[in-house]
Design an enzyme around this catalytic site. Structure first.
Site: not given
Ligand SMILES: *Cc1c(COP(=O)(O)O)cnc(C)c1O
Length: 381
Positions: A106, A179, A204
């Site tokens: 990301y 993550d 998400k």
């Molecule tokens: C969207 C996302 C983030 C960051 O999250 P936000 O809520 O937009 O700050 C981090 N890692 C991944 C894999 C993402 O898709």
């Protein structure tokens, strides 16, 4: 109160936040918007868990508890965005430390970690962690504080072996943080595979309706690093508000259903794209010829996710033309919502080696036939 500890994730999620509100009898949790809480005549808090709203709010804690239970963790902490959660973890690294992060993840994570570590004289090593030997070699260079992995990775859909990454992290005294945003707690649980901390952008699929920003860290054990993060969040104030936490709980109640449908759709779409004459290649761990397929099958027993990328035959213009013709897939960044999205990543990060013909799609909960028909007409059958 029902004890969900012995129950399946679907049950925990359907009644997320607890089955009933004892005070009103309502079947959903209440929202308490108060910023401060009262003390009695002897100056004792009426409720010893609640002094001031920055660190203390019941519905925030309820959402954290559900997420921690789902992941098999000891504790969870919500933040106002995924990036705030990531920043909270890296801020626990002392100046002069070292972090090892996966390359090609990301983009905003990479960008923020690079900038932050430069300011704090923290060494950053970037390595393709889907190559376990390469990760082990980087860890062998010396002590480190954090090994950061994203699996499946975004937008390359690489799969990292979490158990192997844990060995590498242990070898240099680092915490392994994963993550797991593109997987969801329904499809995989990195803590059970060996990770020390799991992170999600709850913006998400956990919320799932593209209407709440949020992030979460969940820890396997209470460590001194975790205690530092708890203290820092309480005093530095990167907290989620009660309304957002309530919406998040509401969204989570249907997460298992949503993810099931989205994974089903993604499997069908990946097969369709894989066979399509105007598509060069499809990056999706559910496809048998994907390099991470066997590993993903082990690590993601619930399914291969709803995120995929594909390379259109031709050039940048062709990829943009295909994206431009889509009617059901919205042209927008982000992922994990019930509505399908398409993104031309090269436009967003032209300098990171993303192919100009790559389109990333987040498959939603619509009917697979309609999504396939939309992709078909956009590609020009
Ligand atoms: C969207 C996302 C983030 C960051 O999250 P936000 O809520 O937009 O700050 C981090 N890692 C991944 C894999 C993402 O898709």
């Amino acid at each position: 109160m029902t004890n969900f500890k012995d129950m399946q994730p679907e049950t925990l999620l359907a009644q997320a936040g607890g089955s009933i509100d004892m005070q009103s009898g309502g079947v959903v949790p209440p929202i308490q918007p108060a910023t401060t809480y009262v003390r009695d005549e002897s100056y004792n808090p009426l409720n010893e868990n609640n002094i001031y709203a920055r660190p203390h709010n019941d519905v925030v804690r309820q959402a954290e508890d559900v997420l921690a239970q789902l992941e098999g963790g000891t504790a969870g902490l919500l933040f106002p965005s995924g990036m705030a959660a990531i920043a909270a973890l890296f801020r626990a690294v002392p100046s002069g430390g070292r972090v090892v992060i996966q390359s090609g993840i990301y983009w905003n994570t990479t960008k923020w970690v690079r900038d932050f570590c430069e300011r704090r004289q923290i060494d950053v090593d970037e390595v393709d962690t889907s190559d376990a030997a390469a990760l082990a070699a980087v860890c062998a260079k010396g002590p480190a504080n954090i090994v950061w992995v994203e699996t499946p990775s975004n937008p390359w859909l690489k799969i990292t072996d979490v158990a192997a990454a844990k060995k590498a992290a242990d070898s240099c005294g680092a915490l392994l943080a994963v993550d797991s945003t593109a997987a969801s707690p329904v499809l995989t649980n990195p803590l059970k595979l060996g990770a020390d901390i799991v992170m999600h952008s709850t913006t998400k699929v956990i919320n799932g309706h593209s209407d709440v920003l949020g992030g979460v860290l969940i820890t396997k054990k209470i460590t001194s690093v975790w205690e530092d993060i708890v203290t820092d969040r309480a005093s530095a104030g990167a907290v989620m508000g009660p309304f957002e936490a309530w919406l998040l709980l509401r969204g989570m109640r249907t997460m298992a259903l949503r993810v099931d449908r989205m994974v089903d759709n993604a499997m069908k779409i990946s097969a369709f794209l894989d066979d399509h004459p105007k598509v060069d290649s499809v990056l999706y761990p559910g496809l048998e010829d994907h390099t991470g397929h066997a590993l993903a099958k082990e690590q993601m027993p619930g399914g291969f996710g709803f995120l995929m990328s594909f390379l259109v035959k031709g050039d940048r213009e062709m990829a943009l033309l295909v994206a431009g013709k889509m009617k059901l897939f919205h042209r927008a960044t982000s992922l994990g919502g019930v509505e399908s999205l398409v993104e031309h990543r090269h436009t967003i990060e032209p300098h990171t080696g993303i192919p100009e013909t790559l389109l990333r799609i987040s498959v939603g909960a619509e009917h697979a036939d309609d999504l396939i028909a939309d992709l078909g007409q956009a590609l020009g059958q």
